[in-house]
Design an enzyme around this catalytic site. Structure first.
Site, PDB file in Angstrom:
ATOM      1  N   ASP A 166       0.859  -1.182   0.000  1.00 33.96           N
ATOM      2  CA  ASP A 166       0.000   0.000   0.000  1.00 33.96           C
ATOM      3  C   ASP A 166       0.896   1.234   0.000  1.00 33.96           C
ATOM      4  O   ASP A 166       2.107   1.137  -0.165  1.00 33.96           O
ATOM      5  CB  ASP A 166      -0.943  -0.013   1.202  1.00 33.96           C
ATOM      6  CG  ASP A 166      -0.189  -0.218   2.519  1.00 33.96           C
ATOM      7  OD1 ASP A 166       0.996   0.158   2.596  1.00 33.96           O
ATOM      8  OD2 ASP A 166      -0.787  -0.773   3.467  1.00 33.96           O
ATOM      9  N   HIS A 513       1.456  -8.517  -4.347  1.00 33.73           N
ATOM     10  CA  HIS A 513       0.457  -7.568  -3.828  1.00 33.73           C
ATOM     11  C   HIS A 513       1.135  -6.213  -3.654  1.00 33.73           C
ATOM     12  O   HIS A 513       1.701  -5.898  -2.598  1.00 33.73           O
ATOM     13  CB  HIS A 513      -0.100  -8.075  -2.495  1.00 33.73           C
ATOM     14  CG  HIS A 513      -1.150  -7.178  -1.907  1.00 33.73           C
ATOM     15  ND1 HIS A 513      -2.503  -7.374  -2.099  1.00 33.73           N
ATOM     16  CD2 HIS A 513      -1.052  -6.068  -1.127  1.00 33.73           C
ATOM     17  CE1 HIS A 513      -3.189  -6.450  -1.455  1.00 33.73           C
ATOM     18  NE2 HIS A 513      -2.308  -5.634  -0.856  1.00 33.73           N
ATOM     19  N   ASP A 561       0.137 -17.687  -5.542  1.00 34.31           N
ATOM     20  CA  ASP A 561       0.645 -16.478  -6.197  1.00 34.31           C
ATOM     21  C   ASP A 561      -0.538 -15.649  -6.691  1.00 34.31           C
ATOM     22  O   ASP A 561      -0.923 -15.709  -7.863  1.00 34.31           O
ATOM     23  CB  ASP A 561       1.564 -16.867  -7.350  1.00 34.31           C
ATOM     24  CG  ASP A 561       2.315 -15.671  -7.924  1.00 34.31           C
ATOM     25  OD1 ASP A 561       2.272 -14.595  -7.300  1.00 34.31           O
ATOM     26  OD2 ASP A 561       2.945 -15.821  -8.990  1.00 34.31           O
ATOM     27  N   GLU A 570       2.536 -10.123  -0.246  1.00 34.19           N
ATOM     28  CA  GLU A 570       2.892  -8.718  -0.049  1.00 34.19           C
ATOM     29  C   GLU A 570       4.299  -8.596   0.537  1.00 34.19           C
ATOM     30  O   GLU A 570       4.633  -9.230   1.534  1.00 34.19           O
ATOM     31  CB  GLU A 570       1.894  -8.036   0.883  1.00 34.19           C
ATOM     32  CG  GLU A 570       2.119  -6.531   1.000  1.00 34.19           C
ATOM     33  CD  GLU A 570       1.011  -5.827   1.773  1.00 34.19           C
ATOM     34  OE1 GLU A 570       0.885  -4.598   1.638  1.00 34.19           O
ATOM     35  OE2 GLU A 570       0.263  -6.516   2.510  1.00 34.19           O
TER      36      GLU A 570
END
Length: 623
Positions: A166, A513, A561, A570
């Site tokens: 993020d 991610h 995956d 992530e």
């Protein structure tokens, strides 16, 4: 007359010689004489036919003073010497006269190759105005308005690193990541130089510490708050934020609040540790090092402030769910150790070795989870850091009792790493389950592999071959083999036969991610939810985030995956910081230039000799 012969005899020559011969011949028998004459005639005839008899050649000699040798032998000896010169000596002279290049270093091993990539992850995570040589083509300037509404921070909170997939900047794990990188540089600076990454890793550290200095008033001696993060993510939220939206950081258009905390014994301790460790790294830049020490001292004082001992994350939902701190006593021990190494001020080591501190930290309680080094639990790292002091300097009384305790606890922690003692479970493929099989397991694997390899180097540096785990003697080779086994698992020696470091090996995660890696840089600025199609795509990420170590497989060595499987796919700053530290500790590239050979005294340069005696703690001292 007589003629002398140098060889030891004489020939007689007399005028009556012919007469004597005649008188002797007169006594001979005439028949014998006739036969003799006939024989002589035959010889004469032979001489007419064959010519005169060949004269016997005499050998010629040369007197060399100490010995006499035949001239022929002397000539042969001279020709042998000349021949030997042309056959042996001349080629050697010619070969030595030709300029030669110095032999290059041996080819890098797998750990060095992975290290080069792992460091690039930090380049991909940079926030703010990026340098032209950042090297990640799909990244650009971002977060340029972070903290712009703050009145107490000049220029806002621009810079630093995004934490994971993020776009939030969490300062607690960010600071820990910088401490880890600095520690690895202090112990293995010569190795970093040998593999060509010394300047790179220092630049990454400075990028982080420059930002940390912005999170509080680092020029003041006393502060009353620090910024803990920039950006938020509500659980199951419906408003635009860093989790609700799927955007490249360059395209963020939603609000990114900066969260301030007035009590932060844990966060403050970690920031102080990061700045103090980095100040040693940058001792060749006195002005910057002094600035870091000043900031570290201010933050340490804030962290230790009485009446402000509430953990920074407590009852703060924007922090607690993601990076909740379970204690601050470990940060107290950790930061005090680093402050001492950075300054040589005995008050820090006095506090670190006061028996009340390890008691409050439960350092000697033999709690299994407290033996796992991580962003939340610094105890194993702090104990090893202080064991270093005892192993290399052995300061003695009044520090020795606590230092022995830290040293013994460190040895016990290392015993727990071995499968044979059954402290932790291991997968069938060999991965240690330090966090009991929960998500993001690999970050714990690499952090503890680092301190295992480092402890092995410490022991070898002081000529200690190993230690006892109960009745079992474990060697430094055993400890390093454990660390290697875990890194080998990460790099592909696992049941999936895949590397969990992106870009390393032939098979590695393709759907990481990560917002920036999954969204193409195609000139389109996607809206908050417009980027969700890239999150949900089944295709590989269009941008390869080289060097990112993903969260890793589960307790059964299984790995899915998929971007939606963020617990496994992530990457994080702390994960890669531990990976970098473990790789530089284990690599054989530049070995002989590690802590055991060169760097063991680097961190003691601020410690005044002789080791300062500790003053008694003040009566008002309260941990």
């Amino acid at each position: 007359m007589y003629s002398g012969n140098a060889w030891g005899g004489s020939f007689e020559i007399a005028d009556g010689a012919a007469e004597d011969d005649h008188s002797r011949n007169m006594d001979l028998d005439r028949g014998a004489l006739s036969a003799r004459q006939h024989h002589e005639l035959d010889e004469t005839q032979q001489s007419w036919l064959l010519g005169p008899p060949e004269a016997k050649k005499k050998d010629k000699y040369v007197d060399l003073g100490c010995v006499v040798v035949k001239r022929k032998v002397l000539w042969w000896a001279m020709w042998v010497v000349v021949g030997a010169f042309f056959l042996i000596a001349l080629p050697i002279i010619i070969a030595k006269s030709i300029p030669h290049k110095k032999p290059g270093p041996p080819p890098p091993d797998q750990y060095t190759e992975a290290l080069h990539k792992a460091l690039l992850f930090f380049n991909a995570q940079k926030s703010g105005k990026l340098p032209k040589n950042n090297g990640i083509k799909w990244r650009g300037n971002s977060g340029m308005t972070d903290g712009s509404d703050l009145t107490d921070v000049k220029g806002g909170l621009v810079g630093g690193y995004y934490d994971a997939g993020d776009n939030i900047k969490f300062h607690f794990p960010l600071a820990f990541s910088m401490t880890m990188l600095s520690w690895s540089v202090l112990e293995y600076s010569a190795k970093y130089k040998a593999v060509g990454e010394y300047d790179h890793v220092r630049e990454l550290i400075k990028w982080g510490t420059d930002y940390l200095l912005l999170t509080f008033n680092s020029s003041a001696s006393t502060i009353n708050h620090v910024y803990a993060q920039v950006g938020v993510a509500k659980i199951n939220g419906t408003e635009q934020d860093d989790h609700y939206c799927w955007n490249r950081p360059e395209d963020m258009a939603y609000k990114r609040p900066a969260i301030s905390v007035s009590s932060a014994p844990d966060l403050g301790g970690e920031i102080a540790a990061a700045l103090a460790a980095a100040s040693i790294v940058f001792r060749d830049n006195p002005a910057y090092s002094k600035k870091l020490v000043q900031g570290a001292g201010t933050m340490y004082k804030f962290a230790r402030q009485r009446g402000h001992r509430t953990p920074y994350s407590l009852r703060n939902p924007d922090i607690e769910y993601y990076y909740n701190s379970t204690s601050y006593w470990d940060e107290f021990m950790w930061s005090a150790g680093w402050m001492y190494y950075a300054t040589g001020n005995s008050s820090y080591i006095t506090f670190a070795t006061d028996p009340r501190l390890p008691k409050n930290a439960k350092a000697f309680f033999n709690i299994l989870d407290f033996s796992v080094f991580s962003w939340d639990n610094k105890l194993p790292g702090a104990q090893l850091l202080l064991s270093r002091l005892r192993m290399f300097l052995n300061p003695g009384y009044p520090y020795e009792e606590s230092l022995i305790g830290y040293h013994n606890a460190t040895s016990l922690n290392m015993c727990m790493y071995f499968p044979r003692f059954g402290s932790f479970n291991f997968t069938k493929g060999g991965m240690a389950l330090f966090n009991h099989g929960r998500g993001q397991n690999l970050q714990y694997v690499v952090a503890n592999s680092f301190i295992a390899a480092l402890y092995a180097d410490y022991m070898e540096a002081v000529n200690v071959p190993g230690w006892y785990c109960g009745p079992n003697f474990m060697t430094t080779h055993d400890l390093r083999a454990f660390a290697k086994s875990q890194l080998n698992y990460v790099l592909g020696d696992n049941p999936k036969k895949m590397s969990y470091v992106v870009g390393y090996g032939k098979k590695y995660p393709k759907q990481v991610h990560h917002r920036g890696a999954s969204t193409p840089k195609n000139g389109v600025k996607y809206s908050c939810t417009g980027g969700l199609k890239w999150r949900d795509s089944k295709k590989p990420n269009p941008n390869v985030i080289t060097g990112a170590m993903v969260g890793g497989p589960d307790r059964n060595d299984k790995y899915a995956d998929s971007r939606k499987n963020h617990g496994q796919s992530e990457p994080t700053l702390v994960g890669n910081a531990g990976l970098v530290a473990a790789l530089i500790a284990i690599t054989d590239s530049g070995r002989g230039a590690g802590v055991s050979a060169v760097d063991k005294n680097t961190m003691f340069s601020a410690v005044p000799p002789p080791f300062p005696a500790a003053p008694p703690p003040p009566s008002s001292w309260k941990p």
